[in-house]
Design a protein around this motif. Structure first.
Motif, short mmCIF file in Angstrom:
data_model
loop_
_atom_site.label_atom_id
_atom_site.label_comp_id
_atom_site.label_asym_id
_atom_site.label_seq_id
_atom_site.Cartn_x
_atom_site.Cartn_y
_atom_site.Cartn_z
N VAL A 126 0.82 -1.20 0.00
CA VAL A 126 0.00 0.00 0.00
C VAL A 126 0.85 1.26 0.00
O VAL A 126 2.00 1.25 0.44
CB VAL A 126 -0.95 0.05 1.22
CG1 VAL A 126 -1.97 -1.08 1.18
CG2 VAL A 126 -0.19 0.01 2.54
N THR A 127 0.25 2.33 -0.53
CA THR A 127 0.78 3.68 -0.32
C THR A 127 -0.12 4.32 0.72
O THR A 127 -1.24 3.87 0.97
CB THR A 127 0.75 4.51 -1.62
OG1 THR A 127 -0.59 4.58 -2.09
CG2 THR A 127 1.65 3.90 -2.68
N LEU A 128 0.39 5.36 1.36
CA LEU A 128 -0.37 6.07 2.38
C LEU A 128 -0.46 7.53 1.97
O LEU A 128 0.56 8.17 1.73
CB LEU A 128 0.33 5.94 3.74
CG LEU A 128 0.59 4.50 4.20
CD1 LEU A 128 1.48 4.48 5.42
CD2 LEU A 128 -0.71 3.77 4.44
N GLU A 163 -1.81 11.68 2.44
CA GLU A 163 -1.51 12.69 3.48
C GLU A 163 -2.36 12.55 4.74
O GLU A 163 -1.97 13.03 5.79
CB GLU A 163 -1.63 14.11 2.90
CG GLU A 163 -3.00 14.49 2.40
CD GLU A 163 -3.31 14.00 0.99
OE1 GLU A 163 -4.48 14.09 0.59
OE2 GLU A 163 -2.41 13.50 0.29
N VAL A 164 -3.49 11.88 4.66
CA VAL A 164 -4.32 11.67 5.86
C VAL A 164 -4.19 10.24 6.39
O VAL A 164 -4.90 9.86 7.31
CB VAL A 164 -5.80 12.05 5.62
CG1 VAL A 164 -5.94 13.54 5.36
CG2 VAL A 164 -6.40 11.25 4.51
N GLY A 165 -3.29 9.45 5.79
CA GLY A 165 -3.02 8.12 6.30
C GLY A 165 -3.90 7.01 5.74
O GLY A 165 -3.91 5.91 6.27
N THR A 166 -4.62 7.29 4.66
CA THR A 166 -5.46 6.27 4.04
C THR A 166 -4.60 5.31 3.22
O THR A 166 -3.74 5.75 2.45
CB THR A 166 -6.52 6.92 3.14
OG1 THR A 166 -7.31 7.80 3.94
CG2 THR A 166 -7.42 5.88 2.51
N ALA A 167 -4.81 4.02 3.41
CA ALA A 167 -4.05 2.99 2.70
C ALA A 167 -4.72 2.65 1.37
O ALA A 167 -5.91 2.38 1.32
CB ALA A 167 -3.94 1.73 3.56
N THR A 168 -3.92 2.68 0.29
CA THR A 168 -4.40 2.35 -1.05
C THR A 168 -3.50 1.27 -1.63
O THR A 168 -2.27 1.41 -1.63
CB THR A 168 -4.37 3.59 -1.96
OG1 THR A 168 -5.20 4.60 -1.38
CG2 THR A 168 -4.89 3.27 -3.35
N GLU A 169 -4.09 0.19 -2.12
CA GLU A 169 -3.32 -0.93 -2.66
C GLU A 169 -2.58 -0.52 -3.92
O GLU A 169 -3.12 0.17 -4.78
CB GLU A 169 -4.23 -2.11 -2.95
CG GLU A 169 -3.46 -3.36 -3.35
CD GLU A 169 -4.34 -4.59 -3.46
OE1 GLU A 169 -3.78 -5.69 -3.44
OE2 GLU A 169 -5.57 -4.45 -3.56
N VAL A 211 0.36 -4.85 4.26
CA VAL A 211 -0.74 -5.20 5.17
C VAL A 211 -0.47 -6.56 5.82
O VAL A 211 -0.13 -7.52 5.13
CB VAL A 211 -2.08 -5.24 4.40
CG1 VAL A 211 -3.23 -5.68 5.31
CG2 VAL A 211 -2.38 -3.88 3.76
N THR A 212 -0.63 -6.63 7.14
CA THR A 212 -0.52 -7.91 7.84
C THR A 212 -1.90 -8.50 8.12
O THR A 212 -2.06 -9.70 8.14
CB THR A 212 0.25 -7.78 9.16
OG1 THR A 212 -0.43 -6.87 10.02
CG2 THR A 212 1.68 -7.31 8.92
#
Length: 66
Positions: A8-10, A12-18, A29-30
């Protein structure tokens, strides 16, 4: 959909995108937990871009040979 082993990338607000694991990525991701859940020690919680819960992530492993 995110799942264990997804890269994932994160934003500026910390949302994870595959993203593809062969390209640049910020974390792996674990496991996924419910939005009101808690990630295990040693992982960081980031909101799943699709709003399905929290992605518990760890930094990527360094590439071999570095």
């Amino acid at each position: 959909l995110l799942g264990p082993g997804s890269c994932v990338t994160l934003d500026e607000v910390g949302t994870a995108t595959e993203v593809n694991c062969s390209g640049p990525h910020a974390a792996v991701v674990t496991q996924l937990v419910a939005s009101d859940g808690t990630c295990p020690a040693g992982t960081e919680a980031h909101r799943d871009r699709q709003g399905l819960g929290l992605a518990c992530v760890v930094p990527p492993e360094p590439a071999s040979g570095q």
